[in-house]
Design an enzyme around this catalytic site. Sequence first.
Site, PDB file in Angstrom:
ATOM      1  CB  SER A 209       9.741  -0.867 -26.502  1.00 43.10           C
ATOM      2  OG  SER A 209       9.384   0.487 -26.638  1.00 43.10           O
ATOM      3  CG  ASN A 210       4.699   0.973 -26.101  1.00 45.11           C
ATOM      4  OD1 ASN A 210       4.658   1.872 -26.924  1.00 45.11           O
ATOM      5  ND2 ASN A 210       4.978   1.207 -24.808  1.00 45.11           N
TER       6      ASN A 210
END
Length: 404
Positions: A209-210
């Site tokens: 993810s980020n």
Amino acid sequence: MFAGKKILVGICGGIAAYKICELVRELQRQGARIRTMLTPAATRFISPLTFASLTSAPAAVDLFAPSADDIEHIELAKWPDMIIITPATATTIAKCAHGLADNIVTATVLATRKPVMFIPAMNTGMWENPATANNVMRLHDFGYRVVEPEFGAMATRIEGAGAGRLPETETIISHVFQYQWPDKILDGVPLTITAGRTVEKIDPVRFISNHSTGRMGFAIANVAAAMGARVKLVHGPTHLRPPANVETFSVESARDMFEFTREHYPENGILIAAAAVADYRPLHYSCSKIKKQKDEFALPLIKNPDILLELKKLKNKSIHIGFALETNDVLANAAAKLSKKNLDFIVINNPVDEGAGFAFKTNKVKMLFPGGKILDFPLKDKLEVAAEILQNATRLLINKRATE
Ligand code: CTP
């Protein structure tokens, strides 16, 4: 959000009255000047002294109290930019629906020409009673705004999850923000926004993810709803509460985000892709936790669909706006995305700019248009950035509609 706005808060006699302290605090944090008034019943639940201390101004409780230059409720009725009545009880709603003026709150509502918003909270039975429903309809007819109470646990715990709960402070703030917005330039326009991060699962405990929080996309949704748009917000995992008057779809992966956005793609409206979509996902999902093995480990990845690119290919009449998060060769990279995705404009931001990026409430953006025109903005609150984006989108939509 409310810099310089004068808001008069009328507190009524319900158990949710204690929550209004937090609301007053939050409105102040956002720049509003607050004065308060309490019904006699409200003073049984919470002391006027609490509100006087929070606002550094007397809390009005007495309809007959003398005031320096005017009768108190007349003076209070003239002072604010808007009035909020909360927790609006069945009794206060009934009184205001019939023009009664028997205490400082109801008298001020009757006397004022300023916008009034009722935010009810009460027992489910009282809220669903036809008498209350009828009174709420009368308030609407008189031109007042009445916010729907939420479902969920209430003080009495009777009937568990019925309607009647006071919305969370963040949601109330969003209602107030939208109510005081001056121009409805997007009235009825369908508008879909993607926001936040996507989560691509590797195994039952790990994912790719980020850092995106969704703040920018949520701010756009809030302002778009304030401008009157019919907003749909497709968002990844976030701790943010959705803005008021927005239809939300919570998703995890890029593929889910793609499906929902395609399903809710606006026709002859505006699509804004503010999501930080993971470009790749693991080629294979492992149903059991991957165990530690050799020193080096390679995880095969496969490309995710490019939501904006794929939807743009459908060639409908909507305005398409993308975001470009760049750390180097900013303009060149953004220009390449603008043309590859065939967008109406692209919003450029750089997470290393001071005060800009994921978790901040502010952002510093440029807008790049086909043909090379650039609008460069200073550091602004994300709500102000959202308003700039939406004003430009509206202009383009009007032009497009006029030429077709
Ligand atoms: N976007 C999208 N779907 C993807 C990737 C990006 O809809 N799978 C959208 C983003 O929401 C944004 C724009 O495309 O509006 C640009 O996204 P960005 O991540 O900056 O660029 P990419 O196209 O993914 O290219 P790169 O990662 O190489 O910078």
